[in-house]
Design a protein around this motif. Structure first.
Motif, PDB file in Angstrom:
ATOM      1  N   UNK A 340       0.846  -1.194   0.000  1.00 29.69           N
ATOM      2  CA  UNK A 340       0.000   0.000   0.000  1.00 29.69           C
ATOM      3  C   UNK A 340       0.885   1.250   0.000  1.00 29.69           C
ATOM      4  N   UNK A 341       1.511   1.568  -1.119  1.00 28.14           N
ATOM      5  CA  UNK A 341       2.486   2.682  -1.171  1.00 28.14           C
ATOM      6  C   UNK A 341       1.901   4.046  -0.817  1.00 28.14           C
ATOM      7  N   UNK A 342       0.637   4.302  -1.187  1.00 26.36           N
ATOM      8  CA  UNK A 342       0.016   5.581  -0.838  1.00 26.36           C
ATOM      9  C   UNK A 342      -0.131   5.719   0.678  1.00 26.36           C
ATOM     10  N   UNK A 343      -0.553   4.634   1.299  1.00 24.70           N
ATOM     11  CA  UNK A 343      -0.719   4.643   2.755  1.00 24.70           C
ATOM     12  C   UNK A 343       0.633   4.835   3.438  1.00 24.70           C
ATOM     13  N   UNK A 344       1.667   4.149   2.922  1.00 27.19           N
ATOM     14  CA  UNK A 344       3.002   4.267   3.507  1.00 27.19           C
ATOM     15  C   UNK A 344       3.534   5.707   3.375  1.00 27.19           C
ATOM     16  N   UNK A 345       3.299   6.300   2.238  1.00 28.66           N
ATOM     17  CA  UNK A 345       3.742   7.688   2.028  1.00 28.66           C
ATOM     18  C   UNK A 345       3.030   8.629   2.998  1.00 28.66           C
ATOM     19  N   UNK A 346       1.735   8.384   3.206  1.00 26.86           N
ATOM     20  CA  UNK A 346       0.960   9.205   4.137  1.00 26.86           C
ATOM     21  C   UNK A 346       1.489   9.051   5.566  1.00 26.86           C
ATOM     22  N   UNK A 347       1.732   7.804   5.993  1.00 24.01           N
ATOM     23  CA  UNK A 347       2.249   7.560   7.336  1.00 24.01           C
ATOM     24  C   UNK A 347       3.631   8.190   7.503  1.00 24.01           C
ATOM     25  N   UNK A 348       4.470   8.046   6.498  1.00 27.48           N
ATOM     26  CA  UNK A 348       5.823   8.603   6.562  1.00 27.48           C
ATOM     27  C   UNK A 348       5.789  10.117   6.698  1.00 27.48           C
ATOM     28  N   UNK A 349       4.850  10.727   6.009  1.00 27.81           N
ATOM     29  CA  UNK A 349       4.702  12.177   6.076  1.00 27.81           C
ATOM     30  C   UNK A 349       4.361  12.654   7.485  1.00 27.81           C
ATOM     31  N   UNK A 350       3.707  11.763   8.265  1.00 27.41           N
ATOM     32  CA  UNK A 350       3.271  12.125   9.624  1.00 27.41           C
ATOM     33  C   UNK A 350       4.007  11.326  10.701  1.00 27.41           C
ATOM     34  N   UNK A 351       5.213  10.890  10.387  1.00 30.62           N
ATOM     35  CA  UNK A 351       5.998  10.112  11.342  1.00 30.62           C
ATOM     36  C   UNK A 351       6.159  10.836  12.675  1.00 30.62           C
ATOM     37  N   UNK A 352       6.326  12.136  12.629  1.00 31.90           N
ATOM     38  CA  UNK A 352       6.550  12.906  13.853  1.00 31.90           C
ATOM     39  C   UNK A 352       5.396  12.752  14.838  1.00 31.90           C
ATOM     40  N   UNK A 353       4.169  12.658  14.329  1.00 28.24           N
ATOM     41  CA  UNK A 353       3.007  12.477  15.205  1.00 28.24           C
ATOM     42  C   UNK A 353       3.111  11.180  15.995  1.00 28.24           C
ATOM     43  N   UNK A 354       3.551  10.136  15.333  1.00 28.73           N
ATOM     44  CA  UNK A 354       3.691   8.848  16.009  1.00 28.73           C
ATOM     45  C   UNK A 354       4.830   8.878  17.029  1.00 28.73           C
ATOM     46  N   UNK A 355       5.886   9.594  16.716  1.00 28.78           N
ATOM     47  CA  UNK A 355       7.024   9.667  17.627  1.00 28.78           C
ATOM     48  C   UNK A 355       6.709  10.458  18.888  1.00 28.78           C
ATOM     49  N   UNK A 356       5.682  11.294  18.835  1.00 28.75           N
ATOM     50  CA  UNK A 356       5.289  12.097  20.002  1.00 28.75           C
ATOM     51  C   UNK A 356       4.434  11.312  21.001  1.00 28.75           C
ATOM     52  N   UNK A 357       3.985  10.132  20.623  1.00 26.65           N
ATOM     53  CA  UNK A 357       3.128   9.362  21.523  1.00 26.65           C
ATOM     54  C   UNK A 357       3.905   8.989  22.782  1.00 26.65           C
ATOM     55  N   UNK A 358       3.325   9.271  23.949  1.00 26.07           N
ATOM     56  CA  UNK A 358       4.053   9.104  25.204  1.00 26.07           C
ATOM     57  C   UNK A 358       3.865   7.737  25.855  1.00 26.07           C
ATOM     58  N   UNK A 359       2.781   7.048  25.526  1.00 25.45           N
ATOM     59  CA  UNK A 359       2.505   5.783  26.203  1.00 25.45           C
ATOM     60  C   UNK A 359       3.607   4.761  25.967  1.00 25.45           C
ATOM     61  N   UNK A 360       3.962   4.044  27.030  1.00 25.47           N
ATOM     62  CA  UNK A 360       5.041   3.046  26.934  1.00 25.47           C
ATOM     63  C   UNK A 360       4.630   1.830  26.110  1.00 25.47           C
ATOM     64  N   UNK A 361       3.353   1.705  25.791  1.00 22.03           N
ATOM     65  CA  UNK A 361       2.938   0.546  24.988  1.00 22.03           C
ATOM     66  C   UNK A 361       3.534   0.591  23.588  1.00 22.03           C
ATOM     67  N   UNK A 362       3.977   1.781  23.156  1.00 27.69           N
ATOM     68  CA  UNK A 362       4.567   1.904  21.820  1.00 27.69           C
ATOM     69  C   UNK A 362       6.100   1.842  21.850  1.00 27.69           C
ATOM     70  N   UNK A 363       6.648   1.769  23.045  1.00 28.97           N
ATOM     71  CA  UNK A 363       8.110   1.765  23.171  1.00 28.97           C
ATOM     72  C   UNK A 363       8.694   0.482  22.574  1.00 28.97           C
ATOM     73  N   UNK A 364       9.709   0.641  21.777  1.00 27.39           N
ATOM     74  CA  UNK A 364      10.400  -0.488  21.131  1.00 27.39           C
ATOM     75  C   UNK A 364       9.487  -1.308  20.212  1.00 27.39           C
ATOM     76  N   UNK A 365       8.400  -0.701  19.760  1.00 26.91           N
ATOM     77  CA  UNK A 365       7.515  -1.366  18.806  1.00 26.91           C
ATOM     78  C   UNK A 365       7.830  -0.859  17.396  1.00 26.91           C
ATOM     79  N   UNK A 366       7.322  -1.564  16.404  1.00 33.64           N
ATOM     80  CA  UNK A 366       7.585  -1.172  15.024  1.00 33.64           C
ATOM     81  C   UNK A 366       6.882   0.146  14.697  1.00 33.64           C
ATOM     82  N   UNK A 367       7.301   0.761  13.595  1.00 35.83           N
ATOM     83  CA  UNK A 367       6.729   2.035  13.202  1.00 35.83           C
ATOM     84  C   UNK A 367       5.214   1.942  12.982  1.00 35.83           C
TER      85      UNK A 367
END
Length: 488
Positions: A340-367
């Protein structure tokens, strides 16, 4: 900001007087009064004047308050300008061995997570103080009110003495404290709740109360008496345990007949903590994200989506979509880039939003990982109920536009492969037997009253038998032997 950080709701004198009036009915004779967060001192002064103890102590972190109080107090009231979280040694030094102690006050109405979000250092030591199991702790159940921590700490350190505790707090805080005391078999004479109108006194939209705990005598006890209000102290009902099961109203303990273990596991909906990117509104031009951007991505990973507010509406409203990056926990998300290249491009464009998530449930998990997903998420038929709303409104959720409908993490649901099975279980949940049981056990003043813990205690086999539907139940789900194999 500072007022919010300190949970600063100063107690009006009229409410302080009402608190004291309730305490007067208890015929208390404290030698010492302690208020751990005294603020402007209305409760401390009203209590001191009413009971005339040998000495009183007020602790307050804000110097502007302590300076003002110091100029207007009698000799036997001491004021300490200090953070409560480091003041326990001062309180212990202030109290003699055999004195009767009244702890009173209005501790901060703010949670540890709110303080962390504000970057505050006015916090207790960070620990899982209720020993919540790991998965519950990291998904939010370890969040607590600062008032809860303060009252708990005082009870832990002074309940063995001739002590009384009287605090203004959220009703949910009082009940959490009592559940903890029951769990730890703490002995006490009585425990009571007097609801207050927080809108009237504090302009705060929360269910609050005067919480009173009498530890002057040590007795086996598992009850909490709830009164009409602080202005009208008439007993309404008693909460507590019956046969090791908590009942919000013990007069309804006959509803215990369907208590057990649910044959179907109730779960919360999808958790992603990235709503501006993962959730979409539907416009004439297609999908629109929380940044008001038009979104053009492949449709395979986009699903119809309902929130708690949607579940209490009379009809299904098609207004939201959600992007789902995983079908199960820890599934690698790299497949999206290829498939799904369009979806991947969209997610990549907003990577910073995902990196701001504070919950530890996302720590050391895949992108772009999410949480609370599994086979159950994508089954076509669900019975769902809002965890937030104060009503028992169960809804049957069916596929929409040939796709399964997903729910957000404020919703509770069970899922099925067939509509017939879902409709049958929904019918059982809507019986008077089931509704009475849930109303007897749910604390409706809680921020999230409808919990999976209570829903998962409904034994549907017992419920079907009571409703004379056992044959239909076994016809759909098999005999008890078969069920044990299916739901093991």
């Amino acid at each position: 900001m500072k007022k919010r950080e300190l949970g600063d709701f100063q107690t009006p004198s009229v409410l302080a007087d009402l608190l004291v009036n309730v305490l007067k009915t208890k015929k208390l004779s404290p030698n010492v009064i302690v208020e751990p967060t005294c603020g402007e001192g209305s409760i401390l002064i009203a209590s001191h004047n009413a009971f005339n103890p040998q000495k009183s102590l007020g602790i307050e972190i804000q110097k502007s308050y302590t300076d003002k109080l110091a100029h207007n107090l009698t000799n036997n009231i001491s004021i300490l300008n200090k953070d409560f979280f480091v003041s326990l040694p001062n309180i212990k030094e202030f109290i003699s061995e055999n004195e009767n102690i009244l702890f009173v006050g209005n501790p901060p109405w703010v949670t540890n997570s709110e303080l962390s979000a504000l970057g505050s250092d006015n916090l207790p030591d960070k620990n899982n103080f209720d020993n919540i199991r790991g998965i519950e702790a990291i998904t939010g159940k370890s969040n607590f009110d600062i008032s809860e921590y303060i009252i708990k700490l005082l009870i832990d350190n002074f309940s063995h003495k001739q002590s009384f505790f009287a605090f203004l707090c959220k009703i949910s805080v009082a009940k959490k404290i009592m559940n903890r005391l029951w769990k730890n078999n703490l002995q006490y004479k009585s425990a009571e709740i007097y609801p207050i109108d927080s809108k009237k006194y504090f302009s705060a939209a929360v269910d609050a109360c005067l919480f009173y705990l009498d530890c002057s005598e040590k007795k086996e006890n598992s009850e909490l008496v709830v009164f009409d209000s602080i202005e009208n102290p008439v007993k309404k009902y008693t909460s507590g345990f019956y046969k090791n099961v908590y009942f919000e109203d013990l007069s309804k303990k006959s509803a215990l007949t369907i208590y057990g273990k649910s044959q179907f596991i109730w779960r919360n909906g999808v958790k992603h903590d990235c709503s501006k990117v993962m959730e979409f509104s539907i416009t004439n031009n297609g999908l629109q994200n929380g940044y008001n951007e038009s979104v053009d991505i492949e449709s395979d990973l986009v699903f119809p989506y309902l929130k708690s507010s949607d579940l209490v509406k009379d009809k299904f409203v098609d207004r939201k979509r959600i992007l789902v990056t995983q079908k199960f926990i820890n599934e690698p998300t790299d497949y999206i880039q290829i498939k799904y290249p369009k979806t991947w491009a969209y997610l990549t464009e907003h990577t910073e939003d995902f990196e701001k998530r504070k919950s530890v449930i996302y720590k050391n998990k895949c992108r772009y990982s999410i949480f609370s997903v599994g086979d159950y998420t994508f089954k076509p038929y669900k019975i769902a109920i809002s965890g937030l709303y104060k009503s028992l409104c169960f809804k049957l959720i069916t596929p929409y536009e040939d796709k399964t409908v997903l729910l957000d993490d404020t919703c509770n649901f069970i899922s099925f492969d067939s509509k017939e099975k879902a409709e049958f279980i929904l019918e059982l949940l809507q019986t008077e037997t089931a509704l009475q049981y849930l109303n007897a056990r749910i604390s409706w003043e809680a921020k999230r009253p409808v919990k999976t813990e209570v829903l998962n205690s409904i034994d549907f086999e017992k419920l079907a038998k009571i409703e004379n539907k056992a044959n239909l139940y076994y016809g759909l789900f098999g005999s008890p032997v078969v069920q044990n194999l299916l739901f093991a």
